[in-house]
Design a protein around this motif. Structure first.
Motif, PDB file in Angstrom:
ATOM      1  N   GLU A   1       0.819  -1.208   0.000  1.00 30.29           N
ATOM      2  CA  GLU A   1       0.000   0.000   0.000  1.00 30.29           C
ATOM      3  C   GLU A   1       0.856   1.262   0.000  1.00 30.29           C
ATOM      4  OE1 GLU A   1      -3.148  -0.010  -0.324  1.00 30.29           O
ATOM      5  OE2 GLU A   1      -4.008  -1.816   0.566  1.00 30.29           O
TER       6      GLU A   1
ATOM      7  N   LYS B   1      -5.289   0.597   7.215  1.00 29.16           N
ATOM      8  CA  LYS B   1      -4.571   0.366   5.964  1.00 29.16           C
ATOM      9  C   LYS B   1      -3.200  -0.202   6.297  1.00 29.16           C
ATOM     10  CE  LYS B   1      -5.649   2.177   1.820  1.00 29.16           C
ATOM     11  NZ  LYS B   1      -6.339   1.153   1.177  1.00 29.16           N
ATOM     12  N   VAL B   2      -3.081  -1.500   6.183  1.00 22.26           N
ATOM     13  CA  VAL B   2      -1.830  -2.158   6.522  1.00 22.26           C
ATOM     14  C   VAL B   2      -1.325  -2.958   5.331  1.00 22.26           C
ATOM     15  CG1 VAL B   2      -2.012  -2.249   9.037  1.00 22.26           C
ATOM     16  CG2 VAL B   2      -3.257  -3.909   7.687  1.00 22.26           C
TER      17      VAL B   2
ATOM     18  N   GLU C   1     -14.623   1.890   3.653  1.00 20.56           N
ATOM     19  CA  GLU C   1     -14.986   0.497   3.352  1.00 20.56           C
ATOM     20  C   GLU C   1     -14.627  -0.495   4.463  1.00 20.56           C
ATOM     21  OE1 GLU C   1     -13.620  -0.973  -0.456  1.00 20.56           O
ATOM     22  OE2 GLU C   1     -13.850  -3.046   0.208  1.00 20.56           O
ATOM     23  N   LEU C   2     -15.608  -1.356   4.740  1.00 21.58           N
ATOM     24  CA  LEU C   2     -15.418  -2.430   5.704  1.00 21.58           C
ATOM     25  C   LEU C   2     -15.443  -3.779   4.976  1.00 21.58           C
ATOM     26  CD1 LEU C   2     -15.338  -3.082   8.765  1.00 21.58           C
ATOM     27  CD2 LEU C   2     -17.810  -2.915   8.790  1.00 21.58           C
TER      28      LEU C   2
HETATM   29  P1  ATP Z   1      -9.665   0.150   0.070  1.00 23.11           P
HETATM   30  O1  ATP Z   1      -9.893   0.785  -1.268  1.00 23.11           O
HETATM   31  O2  ATP Z   1     -10.507   0.710   1.178  1.00 23.11           O
HETATM   32  O3  ATP Z   1      -8.238   0.009   0.452  1.00 23.11           O
HETATM   33  P2  ATP Z   1     -10.141  -2.280  -1.373  1.00 23.11           P
HETATM   34  O4  ATP Z   1     -11.311  -1.931  -2.225  1.00 23.11           O
HETATM   35  O5  ATP Z   1      -8.789  -2.314  -1.948  1.00 23.11           O
HETATM   36  O6  ATP Z   1     -10.157  -1.358  -0.046  1.00 23.11           O
HETATM   37  P3  ATP Z   1     -10.834  -5.055  -1.337  1.00 23.11           P
HETATM   38  O7  ATP Z   1      -9.833  -5.418  -2.329  1.00 23.11           O
HETATM   39  O8  ATP Z   1     -12.279  -5.025  -1.742  1.00 23.11           O
HETATM   40  O9  ATP Z   1     -10.442  -3.667  -0.664  1.00 23.11           O
HETATM   41  O10 ATP Z   1     -10.637  -5.985  -0.064  1.00 23.11           O
HETATM   42  C1  ATP Z   1     -11.705  -6.475   0.746  1.00 23.11           C
HETATM   43  C2  ATP Z   1     -11.548  -6.020   2.182  1.00 23.11           C
HETATM   44  O11 ATP Z   1     -10.217  -6.226   2.663  1.00 23.11           O
HETATM   45  C3  ATP Z   1     -11.803  -4.530   2.385  1.00 23.11           C
HETATM   46  O12 ATP Z   1     -13.168  -4.260   2.461  1.00 23.11           O
HETATM   47  C4  ATP Z   1     -11.086  -4.278   3.689  1.00 23.11           C
HETATM   48  O13 ATP Z   1     -11.878  -4.635   4.795  1.00 23.11           O
HETATM   49  C5  ATP Z   1      -9.898  -5.224   3.618  1.00 23.11           C
HETATM   50  N1  ATP Z   1      -8.681  -4.496   3.208  1.00 23.11           N
HETATM   51  C6  ATP Z   1      -8.312  -4.168   1.968  1.00 23.11           C
HETATM   52  N2  ATP Z   1      -7.133  -3.528   1.965  1.00 23.11           N
HETATM   53  C7  ATP Z   1      -6.740  -3.445   3.258  1.00 23.11           C
HETATM   54  C8  ATP Z   1      -5.587  -2.916   3.908  1.00 23.11           C
HETATM   55  N3  ATP Z   1      -4.586  -2.370   3.231  1.00 23.11           N
HETATM   56  N4  ATP Z   1      -5.508  -3.010   5.259  1.00 23.11           N
HETATM   57  C9  ATP Z   1      -6.497  -3.587   5.965  1.00 23.11           C
HETATM   58  N5  ATP Z   1      -7.590  -4.129   5.400  1.00 23.11           N
HETATM   59  C10 ATP Z   1      -7.731  -4.061   4.065  1.00 23.11           C
END
Ligand code: ATP
Length: 454
Positions: A197, A206-207, A280-281
């Motif tokens: 990220e 965001k990890v 987003e959750l």
């Molecule tokens: P965002 O845009 O908010 O980073 P994303 O659309 O990339 O999320 P998805 O690929 O749909 O996320 O992943 C499904 C779920 O995984 C997310 O709804 C979130 O809860 C979790 N997730 C995604 N990226 C991260 C992250 N970097 N750290 C923690 N949790 C995450």
């Protein structure tokens, strides 16, 4: 940092919920460890997810796939080219940012090539040092790599999972052939995900290493729309009924046609109001038959299903529910953190659902220097330990011990006092109301079990 977030970050560190990874070496960019309390809360979240999504249904299979997979699977899924974020860098401090998250920028991603087109240029001022951002967007692939093989020079480059669910598509074939499945059915998995990220500094939100809780629900194309709505409801209600989030802190957000990946028929996110802002959750996507089609094409295997009722053969469609463990963990803490004044002192407590609390009970001898009280308390402790996560505490006065348990969300504290020695009764104190009740030792297990299932 928002005030509540600061309090939660501090509590997490102070009370052993979350530690920055490798802290003795100065930490390691946005990677965290769950500490003794946090690992129990995380485990409880996983457990209630499995209980509701797998155990209490008869159409979902649980798998636990490996992190390393054949590199071709990431080509088939499109991640090697399209899993990109738009990166912009500061000329001065050299920090990198996601351009799509900066003020005024409008970008559009070509989901087949991973290229980002700038529709409108926004701010060029660095949010960190006020320096100048270089007005050039670079595509940054989020996949992390490692290598496999024992001979140097002959090692194969492989990817760490950029989304945990990929195993599920690959395991569709053996599950179809070994489990006697009938469509519709689902496969659930909780697994590690790794993403390089760009945006950092949002604690667990965001990890770079996290866990996703995924359900891929395989169905016929005709049923997809109806089942999609069903799954949206199931997942939204899980956060309210099982996790204890307040409905007013949750909302739906539909992906716009530009944002939606080209093969998805529909995509909605469940958002939680994290520290004042909805984010987003969990993502719930109607992915059509794209995943199995792609893996079928790249592997040369027939990833289809013969329906014995309609006598038709088709590639199953997939409804995907993909939630994040770390974000759910953070939402639980944000939702349950409470401060109040009791006898002119601040009381901090976590009003977590008892099923999620790291410890269910704490056992105290009234004083620590009376052998007969300590011995009796140990008997009670030993009685409860095989049944529930139970903590022992004999340090400081009872008030201080209550506060320590309040702060980690322990729902019930049991005190062994002089009356216990006479009539085998104890006091049980409730975290939320602070009320105490006198009950018989032999009733504790039944009573706690009853309360845990409310
Ligand atoms: P965002 O845009 O908010 O980073 P994303 O659309 O990339 O999320 P998805 O690929 O749909 O996320 O992943 C499904 C779920 O995984 C997310 O709804 C979130 O809860 C979790 N997730 C995604 N990226 C991260 C992250 N970097 N750290 C923690 N949790 C995450």
């Amino acid at each position: 940092m928002n005030d509540l977030m600061e309090k939660i970050v501090s509590l997490c560190k102070r009370r052993g919920f979350v530690y920055p990874s490798s802290e003795i070496y100065g930490g390691f960019a946005n990677i965290y460890d769950f500490g003794p309390l946090g690992s129990l809360l995380a485990k409880n979240i996983r457990d209630v997810w499995i209980k509701k999504m797998v155990q209490e249904r008869n159409d979902i299979y649980l798998i636990d796939g490996s992190i390393l997979m054949h590199p071709k699977s990431w080509e088939a899924s499109g991640h090697t080219v399209a899993f990109t974020d738009p990166l912009i860098q500061c000329q001065g401090c050299k920090k990198r940012f996601r351009a799509d998250k900066l003020e005024g920028w409008k970008l559009e991603k070509d989901n087949q090539t991973g290229k980002w087109n700038v529709l409108k240029q926004g701010t060029l001022i660095c949010p960190d040092c006020n320096g100048k951002l270089i007005p050039e967007i670079k595509e940054f692939n989020l996949l992390m790599t490692t290598s496999v093989g024992s001979v140097e020079g002959e090692k194969t480059k492989v990817y760490l999972k950029g989304e945990s669910c990929q195993n599920i598509y690959l395991d569709f074939l053996p599950i179809r052939d070994t489990m006697g499945v009938k469509i519709p059915f689902g496969v659930a998995q909780i697994g590690k995900t790794f993403r390089n990220e760009i945006t950092l500094g949002k604690f667990l939100f965001k990890v770079r290493e996290f866990e996703q809780m995924d359900i891929e629900y395989f169905c016929s194309p005709e049923k997809a729309k109806e089942l999609y709505e069903e799954w949206k409801n199931i997942r939204f209600n899980w956060y309210i009924d099982t996790i204890g989030l307040n409905k007013s802190n949750l909302r739906w957000r539909q992906h716009s046609p530009e944002e939606r990946i080209f093969y998805a028929r529909d995509a909605w996110d469940i958002e939680y109001k994290f520290f004042g802002e909805f984010e987003e959750l969990e993502g719930i996507h109607d992915r059509s038959d794209y995943d199995l089609k792609q893996h079928g094409k790249f592997s040369g295997k027939e990833l289809d299903y013969f329906d014995p009722v309609s006598k038709t053969r088709f590639i199953p469609n997939i409804i995907e529910c993909s939630g994040g463990l770390q974000r759910t963990f953070l939402a639980v803490l944000a939702e349950s953190y409470r401060e109040e004044e009791v006898n002119n002192e601040k009381r901090v407590f976590l009003k977590i659902k008892p099923s999620l609390s790291p410890y269910k009970i704490a056992v105290f001898p009234l004083v620590a220097n009376k052998d007969n009280l300590v011995e009796k308390a140990k008997d009670v402790f030993n009685l409860l330990k095989p049944e529930f996560m139970t903590m022992w505490d004999s340090i400081g006065n009872i008030g201080k011990r209550y506060r320590r348990q309040d702060e980690i969300g322990t729902p019930w504290c049991i005190t062994i006092d002089y009356q216990t020695l006479e009539d085998d009764t104890v006091t049980i104190r409730d975290r939320d109301t602070m009320e105490q009740q006198r009950i018989k030792i032999e009733e504790i297990v039944r009573l706690i079990k009853e309360r845990l299932h409310v």
